[in-house]
Design a protein around this motif. Sequence first.
Motif, PDB file in Angstrom:
ATOM      1  N   ASP A  87       0.840  -1.203   0.000  1.00  0.00           N
ATOM      2  CA  ASP A  87       0.000   0.000   0.000  1.00  0.00           C
ATOM      3  C   ASP A  87       0.870   1.247   0.000  1.00  0.00           C
ATOM      4  O   ASP A  87       0.659   2.177  -0.784  1.00  0.00           O
ATOM      5  N   ASN A 165      -7.178   1.928   8.524  1.00  0.00           N
ATOM      6  CA  ASN A 165      -7.464   1.775   7.097  1.00  0.00           C
ATOM      7  C   ASN A 165      -8.741   2.495   6.681  1.00  0.00           C
ATOM      8  O   ASN A 165      -8.848   2.947   5.538  1.00  0.00           O
ATOM      9  N   HIS A 188      -5.412  -0.917  -3.465  1.00  0.00           N
ATOM     10  CA  HIS A 188      -4.508  -1.496  -2.479  1.00  0.00           C
ATOM     11  C   HIS A 188      -5.031  -1.255  -1.062  1.00  0.00           C
ATOM     12  O   HIS A 188      -5.117  -2.166  -0.236  1.00  0.00           O
ATOM     13  N   VAL A 189      -5.354  -0.002  -0.762  1.00  0.00           N
ATOM     14  CA  VAL A 189      -5.784   0.368   0.590  1.00  0.00           C
ATOM     15  C   VAL A 189      -7.136  -0.251   0.916  1.00  0.00           C
ATOM     16  O   VAL A 189      -7.365  -0.745   2.036  1.00  0.00           O
ATOM     17  N   ASP A 192      -6.803  -3.825   1.729  1.00  0.00           N
ATOM     18  CA  ASP A 192      -6.215  -3.959   3.052  1.00  0.00           C
ATOM     19  C   ASP A 192      -7.268  -3.778   4.137  1.00  0.00           C
ATOM     20  O   ASP A 192      -7.227  -4.441   5.183  1.00  0.00           O
TER      21      ASP A 192
END
Length: 359
Positions: A87, A165, A188-189, A192
């Motif tokens: 990330d 997050n 990506h985040v 996550d």
Amino acid sequence: MAGHEHSHDEHAHDHDHAERGHEHGHGHAHGHGGHGGHSHAVAADADRRWLVSALALIVVFMAGEVVVGFAAQSLALISDAAHMLTDAASIALALVAMRLAARPARGGYTYGLKRAEILSAQANGVTLLVLSAWLGYEAVTRLIEPPAVTGSLVLVTALIGIVVNLAATWCMSKANRSSLNVEGAFQHVLTDLYAFIATAVAGLVVLTTGFARADAIASLIVVALMLKAGIGLVRDSGRIFLEAAPAGIDPDAVADRLVTEPLVEEIHDLHIWEITSNQPALSAHILVTPGGDCHAVRRELQRRLAKEYGITHSTLQVDHVGEDEAGALLQIASPGDDQSAEHCADAHGPVHRAGPHEH
């Protein structure tokens, strides 16, 4: 046309600065407009601020998660930390790509470095795929031989991770996600965040039931989400690199629509591609009825392209049917006549004419 020479000076299109309202420092007028109505410079500055905020949140938490993950012997936490590392890398890469893409076009880079953002998006997609393969292997291994997992540490860390997050995802959502570069970092985040939710559930199951395999199962769920996001990014960035038409725009349908315009006899050498995210471009060779107003036809076609398809960067070479300045342009023959191909022996793609025809 700003000192540029074309093989068909009289009829090649001239980009209208006043019509498009898009200025360049070297005084050359381009046929592309505001690209969705936002200023790239302002949006890029705002995007950078939001991305830097998300990056700071992720890096601080990631360092602590690595320590706790090894202490708790939790693959889910370690995989989350590894994903958070990607990330951070993806956001850093997105920031670098933004700065490169903002550089003005000059020298051999006639579009500037706008596709640096697409390189960044593709790199993000590839890292998601590689990481999902490694985590998938590790998860299956731990399903077979599950290690002892400290459920309380996993649960507490995952809950904190969800909060961090959520904040990072909120920051990323404020950036311009229509950019494939920003979307890659956002995926990506977001993945996550899903990973931490799955890890929290796994930690609770381990803590309450002692079922250690829950940790590996949570990792497999995360792997599936990573695969989905990674494949999407690689596919979308690959389309741009391969000069494919933007999703939702059918070149044949566009040509069939334009060839119905009055005075237009034929359209060929039609190309539609994306310079970068949400910046479609088009070029084509247009043949009009002898004596027809080439410039009026060009302006009308460019107006339709902008209004109906959102294509504001268009380059149209317009000629009359039967023109033969240098023996290059021949009268159009009937569709069944072999001479119909002589007009452009190296034409790319199908020839479009009014009425039924093959693509």
